[in-house]
Design an enzyme around this catalytic site. Structure first.
Site, short mmCIF file in Angstrom:
data_model
loop_
_atom_site.label_atom_id
_atom_site.label_comp_id
_atom_site.label_asym_id
_atom_site.label_seq_id
_atom_site.Cartn_x
_atom_site.Cartn_y
_atom_site.Cartn_z
N ASP A 120 0.83 -1.21 0.00
CA ASP A 120 0.00 0.00 0.00
C ASP A 120 0.86 1.27 0.00
O ASP A 120 1.95 1.28 0.58
CB ASP A 120 -0.89 -0.03 1.25
CG ASP A 120 -1.98 1.02 1.20
OD1 ASP A 120 -2.27 1.53 0.10
OD2 ASP A 120 -2.53 1.34 2.26
N ASN A 140 -10.57 -3.10 -6.12
CA ASN A 140 -9.76 -2.18 -6.93
C ASN A 140 -10.38 -1.84 -8.29
O ASN A 140 -9.98 -0.87 -8.93
CB ASN A 140 -8.33 -2.72 -7.13
CG ASN A 140 -7.46 -2.61 -5.89
OD1 ASN A 140 -6.54 -3.39 -5.69
ND2 ASN A 140 -7.74 -1.64 -5.04
C1 FPP Z 1 -2.13 0.06 -3.25
O1 FPP Z 1 -1.58 1.37 -3.27
C2 FPP Z 1 -1.55 -0.75 -4.31
C3 FPP Z 1 -2.24 -1.36 -5.29
C4 FPP Z 1 -3.70 -1.24 -5.43
C5 FPP Z 1 -1.57 -2.13 -6.35
C6 FPP Z 1 -0.32 -2.88 -5.96
C7 FPP Z 1 0.41 -3.15 -7.19
C8 FPP Z 1 1.73 -3.08 -7.36
C9 FPP Z 1 2.69 -2.86 -6.28
C10 FPP Z 1 2.23 -3.24 -8.75
C11 FPP Z 1 3.16 -4.34 -8.93
C12 FPP Z 1 2.59 -5.68 -8.73
C13 FPP Z 1 2.74 -6.64 -9.61
C14 FPP Z 1 2.37 -8.04 -9.25
C15 FPP Z 1 3.28 -6.38 -10.94
P1 FPP Z 1 -2.57 2.59 -3.47
O2 FPP Z 1 -2.68 2.87 -4.91
O3 FPP Z 1 -3.86 2.28 -2.78
O4 FPP Z 1 -1.82 3.73 -2.71
P2 FPP Z 1 -2.51 4.95 -1.94
O5 FPP Z 1 -3.27 4.37 -0.79
O6 FPP Z 1 -1.33 5.77 -1.50
O7 FPP Z 1 -3.37 5.66 -2.93
#
Ligand code: FPP
Length: 239
Positions: A14, A62
């Protein structure tokens, strides 16, 4: 007294969005940086002797994100598979997918299937990707399978126990996580591995996922090793 290194670590990756925002970058750039953090963490797990790493890469919730962000995440997943496949094979890492990949783009699903098949005989470590995963959905699907077996006379409801139920979960055959890490300062489970984390040790850090380094993993592992896991019982020397 220090306990052993965790066998299975689960991570809620996250903070990609906030990392990007702080740098005036797009959210997609944040996810790309998150992908680099994943690569470092897979290597760091190997160095520490952690056998299984499960990462939350895309949740059933998501899909609510803007279309271009969802597309960027799917593209990134395809790119990650393409870039990492050889390295995962060379390092004897088996890739597993938990979740419901049905709604993922067909080319992403195909690439994932190929990766899972290509690495299925690897024995060195397991990298488990949670994709379109939701803990509640997983439990409901397992309950449905149990009910179907009972309706077809293949299972006597009176004999259903935790072990038999677990065998219907996405994680069948994978031991439950010993340690769950959530970066970015949030202290929630966000529908991740709800059944499996009943006795998992939790570790939170304000560090955003793209900034997560092997040192943070080592810190979490050290904290874990100093904990007294009692599973509801008493510690031996307190008997
Ligand atoms: C949450 O951060 C993260 C995700 C929804 C996606 C996680 C994906 C990756 C790390 C990409 C790489 C993975 C693979 C398997 C290629 P957020 O977007 O919710 O962050 P925020 O809370 O700061 O907005």
């Amino acid at each position: 007294m220090r306990g052993p290194v965790p066998r299975h670590v689960a991570i809620i990756m996250d903070g990609n969005g906030r990392w990007a925002e702080k740098r005036n970058l797009s959210r997609a750039e944040g996810h790309r940086a998150g992908m680099r953090a994943l690569r470092r963490t897979v290597e760091a797990c190997r160095d520490l002797g952690i056998e299984i790493l499960t990462v939350y890469a895309f949740s059933t919730e998501n899909w609510k994100r803007p279309r271009d962000e969802v597309d960027a995440l799917m593209d990134l997943l395809g790119e990650w598979i393409h870039k990492e496949q050889q390295e995962l094979l060379d390092n004897d890492v088996q890739v597993r997918v938990i979740g419901f990949p049905g709604p993922l783009p067909p080319e992403t699903r195909r690439a994932l299937d190929d990766l899972v098949k290509a690495t299925s005989r690897n024995k060195g470590a397991v990298l488990c990707l949670a994709l379109n995963y939701g803990g509640r959905r997983e439990i409901v699907e397992a309950a449905r399978r149990v009910a179907e077996k009972a309706a077809r006379g293949l299972l006597d409801p009176a004999t259903l126990d935790e072990k038999a139920f677990e065998a219907e979960l996405e994680t069948a055959g994978i031991p439950e996580p010993d340690l769950l890490i959530r970066p970015s300062g949030e202290m929630r489970l966000s529908n991740f591995l709800l059944w499996q984390i009943a006795y998992t040790e939790l570790w939170f850090t304000p560090v955003l996922w793209p900034d997560f380094q092997p040192e943070h993993l080592a810190e979490a592992v050290e904290a874990y090793r100093s904990r007294d896991r009692r599973y509801g019982g008493l510690h031996e020397d307190k008997d």
